[in-house]
Motif scaffolding. Structure first.
Motif, PDB file in Angstrom:
ATOM      1  N   ALA A  15      -4.277 -22.164  -2.292  1.00  0.00           N
ATOM      2  CA  ALA A  15      -5.191 -21.023  -2.311  1.00  0.00           C
ATOM      3  C   ALA A  15      -4.443 -19.715  -2.073  1.00  0.00           C
ATOM      4  CB  ALA A  15      -6.280 -21.207  -1.252  1.00  0.00           C
ATOM      5  N   ALA A  16      -3.494 -19.723  -1.132  1.00  0.00           N
ATOM      6  CA  ALA A  16      -2.711 -18.520  -0.842  1.00  0.00           C
ATOM      7  C   ALA A  16      -1.880 -18.112  -2.051  1.00  0.00           C
ATOM      8  CB  ALA A  16      -1.809 -18.763   0.365  1.00  0.00           C
ATOM      9  N   THR A  17      -1.340 -19.100  -2.761  1.00  0.00           N
ATOM     10  CA  THR A  17      -0.542 -18.796  -3.949  1.00  0.00           C
ATOM     11  C   THR A  17      -1.408 -18.197  -5.052  1.00  0.00           C
ATOM     12  OG1 THR A  17       0.950 -20.625  -3.402  1.00  0.00           O
ATOM     13  CG2 THR A  17       1.054 -19.760  -5.644  1.00  0.00           C
ATOM     14  N   ALA A  18      -2.579 -18.794  -5.270  1.00  0.00           N
ATOM     15  CA  ALA A  18      -3.489 -18.263  -6.284  1.00  0.00           C
ATOM     16  C   ALA A  18      -3.943 -16.851  -5.917  1.00  0.00           C
ATOM     17  CB  ALA A  18      -4.697 -19.187  -6.435  1.00  0.00           C
ATOM     18  N   LEU A  19      -4.240 -16.634  -4.644  1.00  0.00           N
ATOM     19  CA  LEU A  19      -4.653 -15.306  -4.182  1.00  0.00           C
ATOM     20  C   LEU A  19      -3.542 -14.292  -4.378  1.00  0.00           C
ATOM     21  CD1 LEU A  19      -6.720 -13.492  -2.699  1.00  0.00           C
ATOM     22  CD2 LEU A  19      -5.682 -14.262  -0.547  1.00  0.00           C
ATOM     23  N   THR A  20      -2.324 -14.691  -4.068  1.00  0.00           N
ATOM     24  CA  THR A  20      -1.180 -13.786  -4.218  1.00  0.00           C
ATOM     25  C   THR A  20      -0.984 -13.392  -5.677  1.00  0.00           C
ATOM     26  OG1 THR A  20      -0.088 -14.767  -2.297  1.00  0.00           O
ATOM     27  CG2 THR A  20       1.293 -13.528  -3.830  1.00  0.00           C
ATOM     28  N   ILE A  21      -1.103 -14.357  -6.570  1.00  0.00           N
ATOM     29  CA  ILE A  21      -0.952 -14.052  -7.999  1.00  0.00           C
ATOM     30  C   ILE A  21      -2.054 -13.099  -8.460  1.00  0.00           C
ATOM     31  CG2 ILE A  21      -1.028 -15.043 -10.321  1.00  0.00           C
ATOM     32  CD1 ILE A  21       0.296 -17.551  -9.108  1.00  0.00           C
ATOM     33  N   GLY A  22      -3.286 -13.364  -8.015  1.00  0.00           N
ATOM     34  CA  GLY A  22      -4.386 -12.489  -8.391  1.00  0.00           C
ATOM     35  C   GLY A  22      -4.222 -11.075  -7.865  1.00  0.00           C
ATOM     36  N   LEU A  23      -3.886 -10.964  -6.582  1.00  0.00           N
ATOM     37  CA  LEU A  23      -3.685  -9.637  -5.992  1.00  0.00           C
ATOM     38  C   LEU A  23      -2.460  -8.943  -6.570  1.00  0.00           C
ATOM     39  CD1 LEU A  23      -4.507 -10.305  -2.218  1.00  0.00           C
ATOM     40  CD2 LEU A  23      -5.918  -9.133  -3.926  1.00  0.00           C
ATOM     41  N   GLY A  24      -1.426  -9.746  -6.867  1.00  0.00           N
ATOM     42  CA  GLY A  24      -0.245  -9.157  -7.474  1.00  0.00           C
ATOM     43  C   GLY A  24      -0.552  -8.549  -8.830  1.00  0.00           C
ATOM     44  N   LEU A  25      -1.400  -9.222  -9.582  1.00  0.00           N
ATOM     45  CA  LEU A  25      -1.778  -8.712 -10.896  1.00  0.00           C
ATOM     46  C   LEU A  25      -2.634  -7.453 -10.774  1.00  0.00           C
ATOM     47  CD1 LEU A  25      -1.543  -9.404 -13.924  1.00  0.00           C
ATOM     48  CD2 LEU A  25      -3.713 -10.616 -13.721  1.00  0.00           C
ATOM     49  N   LEU A  26      -3.543  -7.445  -9.798  1.00  0.00           N
ATOM     50  CA  LEU A  26      -4.462  -6.319  -9.638  1.00  0.00           C
ATOM     51  C   LEU A  26      -3.837  -5.130  -8.907  1.00  0.00           C
ATOM     52  CD1 LEU A  26      -7.712  -8.253  -8.668  1.00  0.00           C
ATOM     53  CD2 LEU A  26      -7.198  -7.173 -10.859  1.00  0.00           C
ATOM     54  N   LEU A  27      -3.049  -5.440  -7.864  1.00  0.00           N
ATOM     55  CA  LEU A  27      -2.552  -4.379  -6.987  1.00  0.00           C
ATOM     56  C   LEU A  27      -1.029  -4.277  -6.945  1.00  0.00           C
ATOM     57  CD1 LEU A  27      -4.893  -5.148  -3.938  1.00  0.00           C
ATOM     58  CD2 LEU A  27      -5.290  -3.480  -5.762  1.00  0.00           C
ATOM     59  N   GLY A  28      -0.359  -5.147  -7.699  1.00  0.00           N
ATOM     60  CA  GLY A  28       1.093  -5.252  -7.559  1.00  0.00           C
ATOM     61  C   GLY A  28       1.860  -3.988  -7.833  1.00  0.00           C
ATOM     62  N   ASP A  29       1.342  -3.122  -8.718  1.00  0.00           N
ATOM     63  CA  ASP A  29       2.074  -1.894  -9.041  1.00  0.00           C
ATOM     64  C   ASP A  29       1.594  -0.692  -8.230  1.00  0.00           C
ATOM     65  OD1 ASP A  29      -0.396  -1.664 -10.182  1.00  0.00           O
ATOM     66  OD2 ASP A  29       0.310  -1.114 -12.184  1.00  0.00           O
ATOM     67  N   THR A  30       0.857  -0.971  -7.146  1.00  0.00           N
ATOM     68  CA  THR A  30       0.409   0.099  -6.246  1.00  0.00           C
ATOM     69  C   THR A  30       1.531   0.461  -5.284  1.00  0.00           C
ATOM     70  OG1 THR A  30      -1.866  -0.718  -6.333  1.00  0.00           O
ATOM     71  CG2 THR A  30      -1.302   0.766  -4.521  1.00  0.00           C
ATOM     72  N   ALA A  31       1.912   1.724  -5.266  1.00  0.00           N
ATOM     73  CA  ALA A  31       2.997   2.174  -4.390  1.00  0.00           C
ATOM     74  C   ALA A  31       2.501   2.230  -2.947  1.00  0.00           C
ATOM     75  CB  ALA A  31       3.492   3.540  -4.822  1.00  0.00           C
ATOM     76  N   LEU A  32       3.322   1.708  -2.033  1.00  0.00           N
ATOM     77  CA  LEU A  32       2.994   1.733  -0.611  1.00  0.00           C
ATOM     78  C   LEU A  32       3.788   2.828   0.086  1.00  0.00           C
ATOM     79  CD1 LEU A  32       2.974  -2.094   0.210  1.00  0.00           C
ATOM     80  CD2 LEU A  32       1.033  -0.619  -0.333  1.00  0.00           C
ATOM     81  N   PRO A  33       3.165   3.579   0.973  1.00  0.00           N
ATOM     82  CA  PRO A  33       3.881   4.640   1.697  1.00  0.00           C
ATOM     83  C   PRO A  33       4.716   4.052   2.830  1.00  0.00           C
ATOM     84  CG  PRO A  33       1.591   4.560   2.395  1.00  0.00           C
ATOM     85  CD  PRO A  33       1.727   3.542   1.305  1.00  0.00           C
ATOM     86  N   ILE A  34       5.997   3.906   2.579  1.00  0.00           N
ATOM     87  CA  ILE A  34       6.908   3.360   3.576  1.00  0.00           C
ATOM     88  C   ILE A  34       7.916   4.436   3.958  1.00  0.00           C
ATOM     89  CG2 ILE A  34       8.650   1.604   4.062  1.00  0.00           C
ATOM     90  CD1 ILE A  34       5.936   0.396   3.741  1.00  0.00           C
ATOM     91  N   PRO A  35       8.022   4.805   5.250  1.00  0.00           N
ATOM     92  CA  PRO A  35       9.031   5.788   5.652  1.00  0.00           C
ATOM     93  C   PRO A  35      10.434   5.214   5.483  1.00  0.00           C
ATOM     94  CG  PRO A  35       7.981   4.815   7.574  1.00  0.00           C
ATOM     95  CD  PRO A  35       7.215   4.326   6.384  1.00  0.00           C
ATOM     96  N   ILE A  36      11.305   5.974   4.848  1.00  0.00           N
ATOM     97  CA  ILE A  36      12.660   5.521   4.554  1.00  0.00           C
ATOM     98  C   ILE A  36      13.610   6.025   5.638  1.00  0.00           C
ATOM     99  CG2 ILE A  36      14.499   5.501   2.835  1.00  0.00           C
ATOM    100  CD1 ILE A  36      11.908   4.095   1.992  1.00  0.00           C
TER     101      ILE A  36
END
Length: 201
Positions: A15-36
């Motif tokens: 289930a976690a793998t299927a969820l990850t694939i689904g979220l990766g497809l939907l949100l995978g190219d969303t940039a996250l604000p990470i301080p460098i």
């Protein structure tokens, strides 16, 4: 086998793998604000972080039993663990490839590749620090890469191949090598090892 699959939380892992694939497809190219911390910031995507989840759940399942008892069991538990990791990696890669062919979404390739990569990394770390330590260190890895894995031009460093784009041959080769090493460590490693007995993590 039924006992092992329950202890390893195979259904949760699937289930976690299927969820990850689904979220990766939907949100995978969303940039996250990470301080460098150093250098030029690159684009750290949600897909770089989400894909660690199956590896963490895999280590969670391995942590749920007494590893010393399993080491003396007649059943080939190590081989089952390696087979489970390989099966999940293969399923993620197949699903990612199919989604890419159907939708043309490059995030699907990155998602499938990194799921396999993190599983391999977690399995290698598990041989030295145990499942709990492997889960913690593998979870910390993408956050560490987000801070340090960029060139001054904002591109991913060669060694930070988990941040590479979908067409990176370096990332594909590194993933294959890492996953192979991880599966071999699950298959061959005897429990316990000295570092695990020290309960460092």
């Amino acid at each position: 086998m039924i006992w092992w699959s329950r202890v390893r939380a195979v259904q949760r892992l699937a289930a976690a793998t299927a969820l990850t694939i689904g979220l990766g497809l939907l949100l995978g190219d969303t940039a996250l604000p990470i301080p460098i911390l150093t250098g030029q910031a690159g684009t750290f995507l949600a897909g770089h972080l989400l894909t660690v989840l199956p590896a963490v759940v895999l280590m969670y399942g391995k942590e749920r039993t007494d590893q010393r008892l399993e080491a003396t069991a007649a059943r080939p538990v190590n081989r089952w663990d390696a087979g489970l990791a390989g099966l999940i990696s293969a399923a993620a890669a197949a699903a990612a490839g199919l989604l890419y062919l159907l939708l043309g979404a490059e995030t699907a390739i990155v998602t499938g590749r990194n799921i396999s990569a993190y599983i391999g990394i977690a399995a290698v770390i598990c041989a030295f620090s145990g499942p709990r330590g492997a889960a913690l260190l593998t979870t910390a890895l993408p956050l560490g890469l987000a801070h340090t894995g960029w060139t001054p031009a904002g591109k991913a460093e060669v060694w930070a191949w988990l941040l590479h784009d979908a067409h990176s041959a370096t990332a594909m080769a590194a993933t294959a090598i890492t996953l192979t090493a991880g599966l071999a460590s699950l298959w061959l490693r005897k429990w316990p090892v000295r570092l695990q007995n020290l309960h460092i993590l």
